[in-house]
Design a protein around this motif. Sequence first.
Motif, PDB file in Angstrom:
ATOM      1  N   LEU A 122      -5.537   8.986  42.494  1.00  0.00           N
ATOM      2  CA  LEU A 122      -6.304  10.127  41.979  1.00  0.00           C
ATOM      3  C   LEU A 122      -7.787   9.808  41.969  1.00  0.00           C
ATOM      4  O   LEU A 122      -8.193   8.660  42.087  1.00  0.00           O
ATOM      5  CB  LEU A 122      -5.862  10.431  40.541  1.00  0.00           C
ATOM      6  CG  LEU A 122      -4.365  10.653  40.314  1.00  0.00           C
ATOM      7  CD1 LEU A 122      -4.054  10.626  38.826  1.00  0.00           C
ATOM      8  CD2 LEU A 122      -3.904  11.971  40.941  1.00  0.00           C
ATOM      9  N   ASP A 130      -2.493   6.181  34.462  1.00  0.00           N
ATOM     10  CA  ASP A 130      -2.452   4.955  33.668  1.00  0.00           C
ATOM     11  C   ASP A 130      -1.093   4.792  32.998  1.00  0.00           C
ATOM     12  O   ASP A 130      -0.083   5.144  33.571  1.00  0.00           O
ATOM     13  CB  ASP A 130      -3.615   5.014  32.657  1.00  0.00           C
ATOM     14  CG  ASP A 130      -4.035   3.653  32.162  1.00  0.00           C
ATOM     15  OD1 ASP A 130      -4.350   2.801  32.999  1.00  0.00           O
ATOM     16  OD2 ASP A 130      -4.030   3.433  30.948  1.00  0.00           O
ATOM     17  N   HIS A 150       1.058  10.849  37.260  1.00  0.00           N
ATOM     18  CA  HIS A 150       0.892  10.139  38.537  1.00  0.00           C
ATOM     19  C   HIS A 150       2.130   9.381  38.994  1.00  0.00           C
ATOM     20  O   HIS A 150       2.114   8.769  40.068  1.00  0.00           O
ATOM     21  CB  HIS A 150      -0.338   9.229  38.479  1.00  0.00           C
ATOM     22  CG  HIS A 150      -0.209   8.012  37.620  1.00  0.00           C
ATOM     23  ND1 HIS A 150      -1.077   6.942  37.751  1.00  0.00           N
ATOM     24  CD2 HIS A 150       0.662   7.679  36.629  1.00  0.00           C
ATOM     25  CE1 HIS A 150      -0.744   5.998  36.865  1.00  0.00           C
ATOM     26  NE2 HIS A 150       0.294   6.425  36.180  1.00  0.00           N
ATOM     27  N   ARG A 173      -2.722  -6.269  33.222  1.00  0.00           N
ATOM     28  CA  ARG A 173      -2.109  -5.497  34.302  1.00  0.00           C
ATOM     29  C   ARG A 173      -2.874  -5.696  35.596  1.00  0.00           C
ATOM     30  O   ARG A 173      -4.045  -6.065  35.578  1.00  0.00           O
ATOM     31  CB  ARG A 173      -2.119  -4.001  33.975  1.00  0.00           C
ATOM     32  CG  ARG A 173      -1.414  -3.699  32.690  1.00  0.00           C
ATOM     33  CD  ARG A 173      -1.507  -2.241  32.369  1.00  0.00           C
ATOM     34  NE  ARG A 173      -2.871  -1.758  32.323  1.00  0.00           N
ATOM     35  CZ  ARG A 173      -3.206  -0.496  32.541  1.00  0.00           C
ATOM     36  NH1 ARG A 173      -2.296   0.395  32.833  1.00  0.00           N
ATOM     37  NH2 ARG A 173      -4.455  -0.133  32.457  1.00  0.00           N
ATOM     38  N   GLY A 227      -6.655  -5.522  34.998  1.00  0.00           N
ATOM     39  CA  GLY A 227      -6.931  -5.286  33.584  1.00  0.00           C
ATOM     40  C   GLY A 227      -6.623  -6.589  32.866  1.00  0.00           C
ATOM     41  O   GLY A 227      -6.273  -7.576  33.514  1.00  0.00           O
ATOM     42  N   LEU A 260      -0.846   3.996  44.745  1.00  0.00           N
ATOM     43  CA  LEU A 260      -1.197   2.705  44.146  1.00  0.00           C
ATOM     44  C   LEU A 260       0.042   2.103  43.493  1.00  0.00           C
ATOM     45  O   LEU A 260       1.011   2.815  43.212  1.00  0.00           O
ATOM     46  CB  LEU A 260      -2.270   2.901  43.067  1.00  0.00           C
ATOM     47  CG  LEU A 260      -3.582   3.557  43.489  1.00  0.00           C
ATOM     48  CD1 LEU A 260      -4.502   3.701  42.277  1.00  0.00           C
ATOM     49  CD2 LEU A 260      -4.253   2.743  44.585  1.00  0.00           C
ATOM     50  N   MET A 286     -10.364   9.479  39.285  1.00  0.00           N
ATOM     51  CA  MET A 286     -10.253   9.318  37.835  1.00  0.00           C
ATOM     52  C   MET A 286     -11.439   9.959  37.105  1.00  0.00           C
ATOM     53  O   MET A 286     -12.579   9.883  37.562  1.00  0.00           O
ATOM     54  CB  MET A 286     -10.173   7.838  37.469  1.00  0.00           C
ATOM     55  CG  MET A 286      -8.966   7.112  38.081  1.00  0.00           C
ATOM     56  SD  MET A 286      -7.375   7.816  37.591  1.00  0.00           S
ATOM     57  CE  MET A 286      -7.297   7.257  35.901  1.00  0.00           C
ATOM     58  N   LYS A 294       0.498   8.083  42.244  1.00  0.00           N
ATOM     59  CA  LYS A 294      -0.413   8.851  43.102  1.00  0.00           C
ATOM     60  C   LYS A 294      -1.830   8.362  42.911  1.00  0.00           C
ATOM     61  O   LYS A 294      -2.270   8.180  41.770  1.00  0.00           O
ATOM     62  CB  LYS A 294      -0.384  10.337  42.718  1.00  0.00           C
ATOM     63  CG  LYS A 294       0.687  11.125  43.375  1.00  0.00           C
ATOM     64  CD  LYS A 294       0.667  12.572  42.871  1.00  0.00           C
ATOM     65  CE  LYS A 294       2.096  13.025  42.685  1.00  0.00           C
ATOM     66  NZ  LYS A 294       2.349  13.881  41.555  1.00  0.00           N
ATOM     67  N   LEU A 352       0.975  -0.071  40.093  1.00  0.00           N
ATOM     68  CA  LEU A 352       0.490  -0.537  38.786  1.00  0.00           C
ATOM     69  C   LEU A 352       1.537  -1.521  38.265  1.00  0.00           C
ATOM     70  O   LEU A 352       2.692  -1.141  38.057  1.00  0.00           O
ATOM     71  CB  LEU A 352       0.394   0.699  37.888  1.00  0.00           C
ATOM     72  CG  LEU A 352      -0.406   0.733  36.620  1.00  0.00           C
ATOM     73  CD1 LEU A 352      -1.832   0.233  36.817  1.00  0.00           C
ATOM     74  CD2 LEU A 352      -0.442   2.168  36.096  1.00  0.00           C
TER      75      LEU A 352
HETATM   76  C1  PZK Z   1      -6.947   3.606  38.293  1.00  0.00           C
HETATM   77  N1  PZK Z   1      -7.369   2.123  36.734  1.00  0.00           N
HETATM   78  C2  PZK Z   1      -7.289   1.277  35.535  1.00  0.00           C
HETATM   79  C3  PZK Z   1      -7.635  -1.077  36.243  1.00  0.00           C
HETATM   80  C4  PZK Z   1      -4.982  -1.665  36.067  1.00  0.00           C
HETATM   81  C5  PZK Z   1      -5.451  -0.376  35.798  1.00  0.00           C
HETATM   82  N2  PZK Z   1      -3.477   6.912  39.650  1.00  0.00           N
HETATM   83  C6  PZK Z   1      -4.686   6.288  39.789  1.00  0.00           C
HETATM   84  N3  PZK Z   1      -5.479   6.633  40.820  1.00  0.00           N
HETATM   85  C7  PZK Z   1      -6.657   6.042  40.985  1.00  0.00           C
HETATM   86  N4  PZK Z   1      -7.101   5.081  40.186  1.00  0.00           N
HETATM   87  C8  PZK Z   1      -6.371   4.660  39.131  1.00  0.00           C
HETATM   88  C9  PZK Z   1      -5.113   5.269  38.897  1.00  0.00           C
HETATM   89  C10 PZK Z   1      -4.276   4.884  37.802  1.00  0.00           C
HETATM   90  N5  PZK Z   1      -3.638   4.567  36.903  1.00  0.00           N
HETATM   91  C11 PZK Z   1      -6.508   3.071  37.116  1.00  0.00           C
HETATM   92  N6  PZK Z   1      -8.332   2.011  37.611  1.00  0.00           N
HETATM   93  C12 PZK Z   1      -8.103   2.933  38.577  1.00  0.00           C
HETATM   94  C13 PZK Z   1      -6.773  -0.087  35.878  1.00  0.00           C
HETATM   95  C14 PZK Z   1      -7.156  -2.359  36.522  1.00  0.00           C
HETATM   96  C15 PZK Z   1      -5.819  -2.654  36.426  1.00  0.00           C
HETATM   97  F1  PZK Z   1      -3.687  -1.941  36.028  1.00  0.00           F
END
Ligand code: PZK
Length: 287
Positions: free
Chosen positions: A84, A203, A68, A14, A11, A24, A86, A82, A26
């Motif tokens: 997911l 998120d 999550h 992020r 992002g 995942l 989305m 977790k 984050l």
């Molecule tokens: C997911 N993003 C946005 C994009 C970032 C964040 N728990 C999850 N499971 C699967 N996919 C996602 C999530 C969450 N949260 C979130 N894209 C996919 C994103 C780029 C950088 F930090």
Amino acid sequence: MPEAVAHIGSGKVRELYALDEDRLLLVASDRISTFDVVLPTEIPDKGRVLTGLSAFWFARTADVCANHLVALRPDGRSLECKRLEMLPIECVVRGYLAGSGSKDYQATGEICGHALPPALRESDRLPEPIFTPATKAQTGHDENITRDQAAALVGADRLAEVEATSLALYRFAADHAAERGIIIADTKFEFGTDAEGGLVLADEAFTPDSSRFWPADSYEPGRGQPSFDKQFVRDYCESLGWDKTDPGPELPEQVVTGTRARYVEAFERLTELSFGRYLEDPETVLR
Ligand code: PZK
């Protein structure tokens, strides 16, 4: 920096990594964006403030909606979550008139199909919080959509569920923040579904990057409100006459220090914990 894990997304401020099939990571950086441009200067600990706040809200809203969060890492800026499926919409709740909601209201008298009273002013509180879904734009700005368009993307039953859940989450956090002198004018959620089809909040939640935080003590409808966290950065950027295209300006030390203090203040007011304590033991926000 996580080692030997696949980087799966970036992002503006992020990063997202895959830990395994089910989880995942984050990671919130200290980067800051303003007027949609990421600046070359970082705000120390900004990523920790946002991660700590998000984890705080996940812990406190778990009975409103599953989320999550699996674990908060000792670095204070990384959330194990977790993995997911989305949902393909942004779930926005607005309690006040600002941003694209205000633009749509000025143009049409409504926002995402919600008819609103006439003659609302910029920053006015809405009679009731409203759910205003948006598309997820890969580049550029998310676009507000009607509930029919949102229902076409996720299904009518799922839409009804995310709307009710989003409104309940917003009411909880906005009430909590208001008691501590912070107006959460609006907020954006992302939801996913787990293997059983259950709705899960994903998120980040109720951070100053995913929400508009306004200081309650200077609230005055009829004008735009100062941002609780980014106002020093915006004022400094405006003073330069920068054209708001990439690259943005470097920030002077006093703007960095003042901005960091505002992030820490938001954290401490909302969590009622010292940020120093969070740095020593991030899991304090979960208890
Ligand atoms: C997911 N993003 C946005 C994009 C970032 C964040 N728990 C999850 N499971 C699967 N996919 C996602 C999530 C969450 N949260 C979130 N894209 C996919 C994103 C780029 C950088 F930090």
